[in-house]
Design a protein around this motif. Structure first.
Motif, PDB file in Angstrom:
ATOM      1  N   ARG A 291      -7.578  43.154 -29.861  1.00  0.00           N
ATOM      2  CA  ARG A 291      -7.283  44.218 -30.818  1.00  0.00           C
ATOM      3  C   ARG A 291      -6.063  45.017 -30.385  1.00  0.00           C
ATOM      4  N   LEU A 292      -5.837  45.114 -29.102  1.00  0.00           N
ATOM      5  CA  LEU A 292      -4.766  45.945 -28.581  1.00  0.00           C
ATOM      6  C   LEU A 292      -3.459  45.204 -28.401  1.00  0.00           C
ATOM      7  N   SER A 293      -3.533  43.929 -28.197  1.00  0.00           N
ATOM      8  CA  SER A 293      -2.376  43.186 -27.732  1.00  0.00           C
ATOM      9  C   SER A 293      -1.222  43.230 -28.720  1.00  0.00           C
ATOM     10  N   LEU A 294      -0.062  43.570 -28.225  1.00  0.00           N
ATOM     11  CA  LEU A 294       1.134  43.553 -29.036  1.00  0.00           C
ATOM     12  C   LEU A 294       1.792  42.179 -29.014  1.00  0.00           C
ATOM     13  N   THR A 295       1.426  41.377 -28.045  1.00  0.00           N
ATOM     14  CA  THR A 295       1.914  40.010 -27.975  1.00  0.00           C
ATOM     15  C   THR A 295       0.749  39.118 -28.360  1.00  0.00           C
ATOM     16  N   PHE A 296       0.797  38.572 -29.543  1.00  0.00           N
ATOM     17  CA  PHE A 296      -0.350  37.864 -30.100  1.00  0.00           C
ATOM     18  C   PHE A 296      -0.529  36.456 -29.550  1.00  0.00           C
ATOM     19  N   CYS A 297       0.455  35.938 -28.873  1.00  0.00           N
ATOM     20  CA  CYS A 297       0.379  34.547 -28.453  1.00  0.00           C
ATOM     21  C   CYS A 297      -0.383  34.346 -27.148  1.00  0.00           C
ATOM     22  N   ARG A 298      -0.565  35.367 -26.345  1.00  0.00           N
ATOM     23  CA  ARG A 298      -1.278  35.178 -25.088  1.00  0.00           C
ATOM     24  C   ARG A 298      -2.071  36.421 -24.737  1.00  0.00           C
ATOM     25  N   GLN A 299      -3.113  36.210 -23.980  1.00  0.00           N
ATOM     26  CA  GLN A 299      -3.961  37.311 -23.561  1.00  0.00           C
ATOM     27  C   GLN A 299      -3.614  37.692 -22.130  1.00  0.00           C
ATOM     28  N   ALA A 300      -3.568  38.983 -21.865  1.00  0.00           N
ATOM     29  CA  ALA A 300      -3.189  39.458 -20.543  1.00  0.00           C
ATOM     30  C   ALA A 300      -4.259  39.120 -19.518  1.00  0.00           C
ATOM     31  N   ALA A 301      -3.822  38.858 -18.291  1.00  0.00           N
ATOM     32  CA  ALA A 301      -4.772  38.568 -17.218  1.00  0.00           C
ATOM     33  C   ALA A 301      -5.594  39.812 -16.892  1.00  0.00           C
ATOM     34  N   ASN A 302      -4.972  40.969 -16.894  1.00  0.00           N
ATOM     35  CA  ASN A 302      -5.656  42.223 -16.655  1.00  0.00           C
ATOM     36  C   ASN A 302      -5.814  42.933 -18.002  1.00  0.00           C
ATOM     37  N   PRO A 303      -7.043  43.180 -18.442  1.00  0.00           N
ATOM     38  CA  PRO A 303      -7.222  43.816 -19.750  1.00  0.00           C
ATOM     39  C   PRO A 303      -6.638  45.224 -19.823  1.00  0.00           C
ATOM     40  N   TYR A 304      -6.404  45.859 -18.686  1.00  0.00           N
ATOM     41  CA  TYR A 304      -5.847  47.202 -18.673  1.00  0.00           C
ATOM     42  C   TYR A 304      -4.321  47.203 -18.683  1.00  0.00           C
ATOM     43  N   SER A 305      -3.694  46.033 -18.718  1.00  0.00           N
ATOM     44  CA  SER A 305      -2.234  46.000 -18.684  1.00  0.00           C
ATOM     45  C   SER A 305      -1.631  46.638 -19.930  1.00  0.00           C
ATOM     46  N   ILE A 306      -2.323  46.579 -21.066  1.00  0.00           N
ATOM     47  CA  ILE A 306      -1.808  47.216 -22.273  1.00  0.00           C
ATOM     48  C   ILE A 306      -1.824  48.735 -22.112  1.00  0.00           C
ATOM     49  N   VAL A 307      -2.816  49.260 -21.392  1.00  0.00           N
ATOM     50  CA  VAL A 307      -2.867  50.703 -21.137  1.00  0.00           C
ATOM     51  C   VAL A 307      -1.699  51.097 -20.235  1.00  0.00           C
ATOM     52  N   LYS A 308      -1.452  50.299 -19.208  1.00  0.00           N
ATOM     53  CA  LYS A 308      -0.327  50.579 -18.312  1.00  0.00           C
ATOM     54  C   LYS A 308       1.002  50.521 -19.061  1.00  0.00           C
ATOM     55  N   LYS A 309       1.154  49.503 -19.895  1.00  0.00           N
ATOM     56  CA  LYS A 309       2.396  49.347 -20.658  1.00  0.00           C
ATOM     57  C   LYS A 309       2.596  50.528 -21.592  1.00  0.00           C
ATOM     58  N   ASN A 310       1.544  50.930 -22.298  1.00  0.00           N
ATOM     59  CA  ASN A 310       1.649  52.085 -23.190  1.00  0.00           C
ATOM     60  C   ASN A 310       1.951  53.360 -22.412  1.00  0.00           C
ATOM     61  N   ALA A 311       1.380  53.487 -21.216  1.00  0.00           N
ATOM     62  CA  ALA A 311       1.635  54.672 -20.390  1.00  0.00           C
ATOM     63  C   ALA A 311       3.094  54.727 -19.960  1.00  0.00           C
ATOM     64  N   VAL A 312       3.656  53.601 -19.561  1.00  0.00           N
ATOM     65  CA  VAL A 312       5.066  53.563 -19.152  1.00  0.00           C
ATOM     66  C   VAL A 312       5.962  53.947 -20.324  1.00  0.00           C
ATOM     67  N   LEU A 313       5.706  53.351 -21.481  1.00  0.00           N
ATOM     68  CA  LEU A 313       6.539  53.634 -22.654  1.00  0.00           C
ATOM     69  C   LEU A 313       6.411  55.086 -23.093  1.00  0.00           C
ATOM     70  N   LEU A 314       5.189  55.597 -23.134  1.00  0.00           N
ATOM     71  CA  LEU A 314       4.956  56.968 -23.578  1.00  0.00           C
ATOM     72  C   LEU A 314       5.566  57.985 -22.614  1.00  0.00           C
ATOM     73  N   LEU A 315       5.290  57.821 -21.328  1.00  0.00           N
ATOM     74  CA  LEU A 315       5.789  58.784 -20.349  1.00  0.00           C
ATOM     75  C   LEU A 315       7.310  58.736 -20.233  1.00  0.00           C
ATOM     76  N   ALA A 316       7.884  57.559 -20.340  1.00  0.00           N
ATOM     77  CA  ALA A 316       9.353  57.459 -20.318  1.00  0.00           C
ATOM     78  C   ALA A 316       9.952  58.175 -21.527  1.00  0.00           C
ATOM     79  N   SER A 317       9.317  58.021 -22.675  1.00  0.00           N
ATOM     80  CA  SER A 317       9.790  58.704 -23.873  1.00  0.00           C
ATOM     81  C   SER A 317       9.673  60.220 -23.737  1.00  0.00           C
ATOM     82  N   LEU A 318       8.543  60.691 -23.210  1.00  0.00           N
ATOM     83  CA  LEU A 318       8.357  62.131 -23.018  1.00  0.00           C
ATOM     84  C   LEU A 318       9.335  62.689 -21.991  1.00  0.00           C
ATOM     85  N   LEU A 319       9.638  61.910 -20.964  1.00  0.00           N
ATOM     86  CA  LEU A 319      10.628  62.336 -19.971  1.00  0.00           C
ATOM     87  C   LEU A 319      12.023  62.445 -20.585  1.00  0.00           C
ATOM     88  N   LEU A 320      12.404  61.453 -21.363  1.00  0.00           N
ATOM     89  CA  LEU A 320      13.734  61.450 -21.970  1.00  0.00           C
ATOM     90  C   LEU A 320      13.909  62.589 -22.970  1.00  0.00           C
TER      91      LEU A 320
END
Length: 147
Positions: A92-121
């Motif tokens: 449900r979360l995956s932005l890349t539909f062709c493969r599933q992440a090895a770590n299910p929390y990687s989407i949370v990490k990716k969203n955190a990096v994108l969000l925090l970088a945006s808030l910093l900028l």
């Protein structure tokens, strides 16, 4: 309750909180509890709570500032946790539909990096304390989606 219902419930709470500052004050503790490293939250719930807190940071910067450690904690979401999350939640979360992440929390990490970088900028948050170290650790994450 099913994680999909909880994830949508947090999104609805966030939309309402954006309109009412007193509701935002009350809901920030609930959202932060979902982002806490000791919680066993589903990645879908964590990701939605993270995005809501990011939106609230833009709208009510002074309220969210003290919860920055919880937002930064999402940069290491799932580290040291067993993979107990169902595959349905990740798909449900995956932005890349062709493969599933090895770590299910990687989407949370990716969203955190994108969000925090945006808030910093946009100067909604500043580099402080442990936040710098967590951000650098996320940049060096073994998952290519995160780093």
């Amino acid at each position: 309750t099913p994680s999909a219902v909880r994830a949508h419930g947090y999104t609805a709470l966030g939309k309402l909180s954006l309109r009412d500052e007193s509701l935002a004050k009350e809901s920030l503790n609930i959202l932060a509890r979902e982002l806490h490293h000791d919680s066993n939250a589903d990645p879908a719930v964590m990701s939605n709570a993270l995005m809501i807190m990011g939106d609230l940071c833009v709208r009510y910067t002074n309220l969210v500032d003290k919860y920055l450690p919880y937002l930064a904690g999402c940069l290491q979401a799932g580290d040291g946790k067993p993979d107990r999350v169902s595959g349905a939640s990740v798909s449900r979360l995956s932005l890349t539909f062709c493969r599933q992440a090895a770590n299910p929390y990687s989407i949370v990490k990716k969203n955190a990096v994108l969000l925090l970088a945006s808030l910093l900028l946009q100067d909604y948050i500043k580099w402080r304390g442990l936040f710098i170290h967590r951000f650098l650790a996320a940049v060096a994450d073994p998952d290519d989606e995160v780093s």
